[in-house]
Design a protein around this motif. Structure first.
Motif, short mmCIF file in Angstrom:
data_model
loop_
_atom_site.label_atom_id
_atom_site.label_comp_id
_atom_site.label_asym_id
_atom_site.label_seq_id
_atom_site.Cartn_x
_atom_site.Cartn_y
_atom_site.Cartn_z
N UNK A 173 39.89 30.11 51.87
CA UNK A 173 39.33 31.38 52.33
C UNK A 173 37.81 31.40 52.19
N UNK A 174 37.24 30.34 51.65
CA UNK A 174 35.80 30.26 51.45
C UNK A 174 35.32 31.05 50.26
N UNK A 175 36.19 31.21 49.26
CA UNK A 175 35.87 32.05 48.11
C UNK A 175 36.05 31.30 46.79
N UNK A 176 35.49 31.86 45.73
CA UNK A 176 35.70 31.37 44.38
C UNK A 176 36.85 32.14 43.74
N UNK A 177 37.51 31.56 42.74
CA UNK A 177 38.61 32.27 42.08
C UNK A 177 38.23 33.66 41.58
N UNK A 178 37.04 33.80 41.02
CA UNK A 178 36.66 35.09 40.46
C UNK A 178 36.48 36.18 41.52
N UNK A 179 36.50 35.79 42.79
CA UNK A 179 36.40 36.76 43.89
C UNK A 179 37.78 37.18 44.41
N UNK A 180 38.84 36.68 43.79
CA UNK A 180 40.18 36.86 44.33
C UNK A 180 41.14 37.51 43.33
N UNK A 181 42.13 38.19 43.88
CA UNK A 181 43.24 38.78 43.12
C UNK A 181 44.43 37.84 43.22
N UNK A 182 45.14 37.64 42.14
CA UNK A 182 46.43 36.93 42.14
C UNK A 182 47.53 37.96 41.91
N UNK A 183 48.57 37.93 42.75
CA UNK A 183 49.71 38.84 42.60
C UNK A 183 50.94 37.99 42.32
N UNK A 184 51.56 38.18 41.16
CA UNK A 184 52.63 37.29 40.69
C UNK A 184 53.74 38.05 39.98
N UNK A 185 54.96 37.50 40.06
CA UNK A 185 56.08 38.05 39.31
C UNK A 185 56.60 37.07 38.27
N UNK A 186 56.03 35.87 38.21
CA UNK A 186 56.54 34.83 37.32
C UNK A 186 55.54 34.52 36.22
N UNK A 187 56.06 34.16 35.03
CA UNK A 187 55.18 33.79 33.93
C UNK A 187 54.23 32.67 34.33
N UNK A 188 54.77 31.64 34.99
CA UNK A 188 53.94 30.48 35.33
C UNK A 188 52.83 30.86 36.29
N UNK A 189 53.10 31.77 37.24
CA UNK A 189 52.08 32.18 38.18
C UNK A 189 51.02 33.06 37.54
N UNK A 190 51.45 33.96 36.64
CA UNK A 190 50.50 34.79 35.91
C UNK A 190 49.60 33.92 35.05
N UNK A 191 50.17 32.92 34.40
CA UNK A 191 49.39 31.99 33.59
C UNK A 191 48.36 31.27 34.45
N UNK A 192 48.77 30.90 35.68
CA UNK A 192 47.85 30.23 36.60
C UNK A 192 46.67 31.13 36.93
N UNK A 193 46.94 32.42 37.18
CA UNK A 193 45.87 33.35 37.47
C UNK A 193 44.93 33.53 36.30
N UNK A 194 45.52 33.61 35.09
CA UNK A 194 44.70 33.76 33.89
C UNK A 194 43.84 32.52 33.65
N UNK A 195 44.48 31.35 33.68
CA UNK A 195 43.77 30.13 33.35
C UNK A 195 42.75 29.74 34.42
N UNK A 196 42.99 30.20 35.66
CA UNK A 196 42.05 29.93 36.73
C UNK A 196 40.90 30.91 36.78
N UNK A 197 40.91 31.89 35.85
CA UNK A 197 39.84 32.89 35.74
C UNK A 197 39.65 33.66 37.05
N UNK A 198 40.78 34.10 37.62
CA UNK A 198 40.72 34.92 38.82
C UNK A 198 40.27 36.33 38.47
N UNK A 199 39.72 37.03 39.49
CA UNK A 199 39.10 38.31 39.24
C UNK A 199 40.04 39.39 38.75
N UNK A 200 41.32 39.28 39.13
CA UNK A 200 42.34 40.25 38.73
C UNK A 200 43.69 39.58 38.86
N UNK A 201 44.55 39.77 37.88
CA UNK A 201 45.92 39.24 37.93
C UNK A 201 46.88 40.43 37.87
#
Length: 267
Positions: free
Chosen positions: A195-223
């Protein structure tokens, strides 16, 4: 000594942070579509008779799905669950037939059961998630799907929403690009990159522990966590900034959104 409480955003604060960002990266199964239920059924159809055939007394349960399988690439899920029962199998290769007792063979056996269910019953998106998707696009944010599943494209088509996403990073893309699966943030980071963006510019929407962990560890702007059975406390502990039971809890996103608030929710 009691541990410090986990900071949790309010819906109002979550909306404000979301609107300050540029894109929303959606997981698929359990977030946009209820195919997590189909996956759960397919895994049970695989592992319940498999454990019985090996004389293992501890049965397969839904708790095993959430603990060892949910959100992970298929073969990683097989490997993780087998390890929980101290079972070691040859890895095999992705073209192993479903009848073969290898990690890949069992994964392909599960996928056959999933495909049969999808073709027989179809799938529709969660109404609340569809309203949220509409509102996100109306608010001017970019959107993408980031799924561990190799079935993302047929699921999106069956749900009638494939044309809503120019960027879909699924298990096939991850394998082609050599990206580690969730809980690694690699697939989400790649989705942001497309999308031409950095992780901190993006929201991650997840229902799974592993996906939430990915959003946290990737330092996304909102999980954003969506509780479809993994548990509110557990998703917060995994790194979600807020957990909701349906995405339309966060509506309306702005005065320009065409979406209407859920009855009983504040404007």
């Amino acid at each position: 000594m009691t541990s410090a409480p986990i900071p949790v955003l309010s819906p109002t604060d979550a909306r404000e942070r979301l609107l300050s960002l540029k894109a929303v990266l959606f997981d698929l199964d359990g977030v946009l579509t209820p195919t997590a239920d189909v996956h759960m059924s397919a895994w049970a159809r695989l592992f319940s008779p498999y454990l019985a055939s090996r004389g293992i007394a501890e049965p397969y349960t839904d708790a095993d799905y959430f603990a060892y399988i949910d959100g992970k690439p298929r073969y990683d899920g097989v490997r993780s669950f087998l390890a929980s029962r101290s079972i070691s199998l040859p890895e095999g290769t992705p073209d192993d037939p479903p009848q073969l007792d290898t990690v890949c063979g069992l994964g392909n056996r599960k996928n056959s059961a999933f495909t049969e269910s999808l073709e027989a019953d179809g799938v529709a998106p969660y109404p609340g998630s569809l309203r949220f998707l509409d509102a996100v696009v109306d608010a001017g944010l970019l959107v993408a799907v980031v799924s561990s599943s190799r079935n993302a494209d047929p699921v999106l088509r069956a749900a009638g929403i494939r044309d809503r996403f120019d960027v879909v990073v699924d298990g096939l893309v991850a394998a082609e690009m050599g990206l580690a699966g969730k809980p690694s943030p690699a697939t989400y980071a790649y989705g942001a990159h497309l999308l031409g963006l950095l992780p901190e510019q993006c929201v991650v929407v997840e229902d799974a522990h592993s996906g939430v962990q990915a959003g946290r560890d990737g330092k996304f702007g909102l999980v954003l966590g969506v509780d479809r059975g993994a548990g509110v406390a557990e998703l917060l502990e995994s790194g979600a900034d807020i957990v909701v039971d349906d995405l339309d809890v966060l509506l309306p996103l702005s005065s320009h959104s065409s979406s209407t608030p859920t009855p009983g929710e504040p404007e």
